[in-house]
Design a protein around this motif. Structure first.
Motif, PDB file in Angstrom:
ATOM      1  N   UNK A  90     -10.038 -43.598 -11.946  1.00 36.86           N
ATOM      2  CA  UNK A  90     -10.775 -42.386 -12.318  1.00 36.86           C
ATOM      3  C   UNK A  90     -12.050 -42.250 -11.491  1.00 36.86           C
ATOM      4  N   UNK A  91     -12.729 -43.352 -11.268  1.00 37.41           N
ATOM      5  CA  UNK A  91     -13.969 -43.314 -10.505  1.00 37.41           C
ATOM      6  C   UNK A  91     -13.734 -42.790  -9.093  1.00 37.41           C
ATOM      7  N   UNK A  92     -12.647 -43.226  -8.469  1.00 40.71           N
ATOM      8  CA  UNK A  92     -12.366 -42.811  -7.095  1.00 40.71           C
ATOM      9  C   UNK A  92     -11.746 -41.415  -7.011  1.00 40.71           C
ATOM     10  N   UNK A  93     -11.024 -41.001  -8.062  1.00 39.57           N
ATOM     11  CA  UNK A  93     -10.317 -39.717  -8.013  1.00 39.57           C
ATOM     12  C   UNK A  93     -11.034 -38.600  -8.763  1.00 39.57           C
ATOM     13  N   UNK A  94     -12.179 -38.896  -9.374  1.00 37.76           N
ATOM     14  CA  UNK A  94     -12.837 -37.937 -10.261  1.00 37.76           C
ATOM     15  C   UNK A  94     -13.212 -36.635  -9.570  1.00 37.76           C
ATOM     16  N   UNK A  95     -13.458 -36.689  -8.244  1.00 35.06           N
ATOM     17  CA  UNK A  95     -13.879 -35.479  -7.529  1.00 35.06           C
ATOM     18  C   UNK A  95     -12.724 -34.530  -7.257  1.00 35.06           C
ATOM     19  N   UNK A  96     -11.484 -35.039  -7.304  1.00 42.34           N
ATOM     20  CA  UNK A  96     -10.332 -34.163  -7.044  1.00 42.34           C
ATOM     21  C   UNK A  96      -9.538 -33.873  -8.319  1.00 42.34           C
ATOM     22  N   UNK A  97      -9.997 -34.409  -9.456  1.00 42.29           N
ATOM     23  CA  UNK A  97      -9.360 -34.107 -10.737  1.00 42.29           C
ATOM     24  C   UNK A  97     -10.022 -32.868 -11.343  1.00 42.29           C
ATOM     25  N   UNK A  98      -9.204 -31.910 -11.769  1.00 33.73           N
ATOM     26  CA  UNK A  98      -9.721 -30.673 -12.357  1.00 33.73           C
ATOM     27  C   UNK A  98     -10.103 -30.937 -13.816  1.00 33.73           C
ATOM     28  N   UNK A  99     -11.313 -31.445 -14.010  1.00 36.08           N
ATOM     29  CA  UNK A  99     -11.747 -31.782 -15.367  1.00 36.08           C
ATOM     30  C   UNK A  99     -11.917 -30.536 -16.242  1.00 36.08           C
ATOM     31  N   UNK A 100     -12.194 -29.381 -15.613  1.00 39.38           N
ATOM     32  CA  UNK A 100     -12.312 -28.138 -16.387  1.00 39.38           C
ATOM     33  C   UNK A 100     -10.974 -27.782 -17.039  1.00 39.38           C
ATOM     34  N   UNK A 101      -9.879 -27.970 -16.299  1.00 40.38           N
ATOM     35  CA  UNK A 101      -8.543 -27.688 -16.842  1.00 40.38           C
ATOM     36  C   UNK A 101      -8.214 -28.634 -17.989  1.00 40.38           C
ATOM     37  N   UNK A 102      -8.619 -29.895 -17.835  1.00 39.18           N
ATOM     38  CA  UNK A 102      -8.372 -30.884 -18.886  1.00 39.18           C
ATOM     39  C   UNK A 102      -9.141 -30.516 -20.154  1.00 39.18           C
ATOM     40  N   UNK A 103     -10.403 -30.165 -19.993  1.00 35.23           N
ATOM     41  CA  UNK A 103     -11.225 -29.833 -21.146  1.00 35.23           C
ATOM     42  C   UNK A 103     -10.763 -28.538 -21.807  1.00 35.23           C
ATOM     43  N   UNK A 104     -10.308 -27.574 -21.004  1.00 34.05           N
ATOM     44  CA  UNK A 104      -9.774 -26.327 -21.578  1.00 34.05           C
ATOM     45  C   UNK A 104      -8.552 -26.635 -22.423  1.00 34.05           C
TER      46      UNK A 104
END
Length: 227
Positions: A90-104
């Motif tokens: 997660x630490x290395x991939x966090x910048x390319x993970x769409x966290x907004x989509x996950x939270x929505x």
């Protein structure tokens, strides 16, 4: 198990996971309905099949009458490794993970607010992991592994385990990350199965699963701004 039983178990598994996918991604239902549906397909139906079709007790079917705690050390070891790997990934991939989509998906579609997230986290870590291990490693893998089709038991249960999870995070990741997640889940499924061949029950993989989920929950706490 006879060949007819093997076919029946595989059909039940495919139908159950397909229905749960529709409930998760197509029907507009809340998290409670999704959880109740999962309990029905992953606990009620398998227990009914084991007791009334296979004519076995659950303890007898999953070899959990007498548990030697020393036999669970592998689950603790690999679970600890998974805990670290998930957090590092997660630490290395966090910048390319769409966290907004996950939270929505979590807050709008599943209605999981920060106020109830901690309760959902406890359920996911212990209840949901138990249901999935009971189903994929107990009902599917261990029953199929007792037959001559041992390789099929490994591949089928691990593949269905990985594909099933697309119902949960279908809207979270890009296509490339989705493939990476599926590959990771398939490998995890194979490893879960391998661990359980030593004890002939699903407790090792459940411990592994719990520790992996704890890492995911910590990420969730971070996304919700709680941690």
């Amino acid at each position: 198990m006879t060949r007819n039983h093997i076919v029946q178990v595989c059909i039940i598994a495919l139908c159950s996971c397909s229905i749960l996918f529709v409930i998760e991604q197509v029907l507009d239902v809340n998290y409670f309905i999704k959880t109740a549906s999962k309990a029905f397909f992953f606990l009620v139906i398998p227990i009914f099949y084991i007791k009334y079709i296979l004519k076995l007790s659950v303890k007898e079917s999953f070899n959990i009458q007498k548990v030697r705690w020393k036999s669970l050390r592998l689950g603790l070891l690999f679970g600890s490794l998974a805990f670290g790997i998930i957090l590092i990934a997660y630490w290395f991939l966090r910048k390319i993970i769409d966290t907004d989509a996950i939270m929505y998906d979590l807050q709008v579609r599943s209605e999981i607010t920060p106020e109830i997230f901690i309760f959902v986290a406890i359920y996911v870590t212990f209840g949901n992991s138990l249901m999935e291990e009971f189903y994929f490693r107990g009902f599917l893998f261990l029953n199929l592994y007792k037959t001559e089709y041992k390789v099929f038991a490994h591949v089928f249960s691990a593949l269905l385990f990985s594909v099933y999870h697309t119902a949960i995070f279908a809207t979270w990741f890009s296509f490339e990350l989705m493939l990476l997640a599926l590959a990771g889940l398939f490998i995890a499924g194979i490893l879960f199965n391998w661990l359980n061949t030593y004890s002939q029950n699903f407790l090792n993989s459940w411990i592994f699963h719990i520790m992996a989920d704890i890492a995911i929950i910590l990420i969730g706490l971070h996304l919700y701004g709680i941690l």
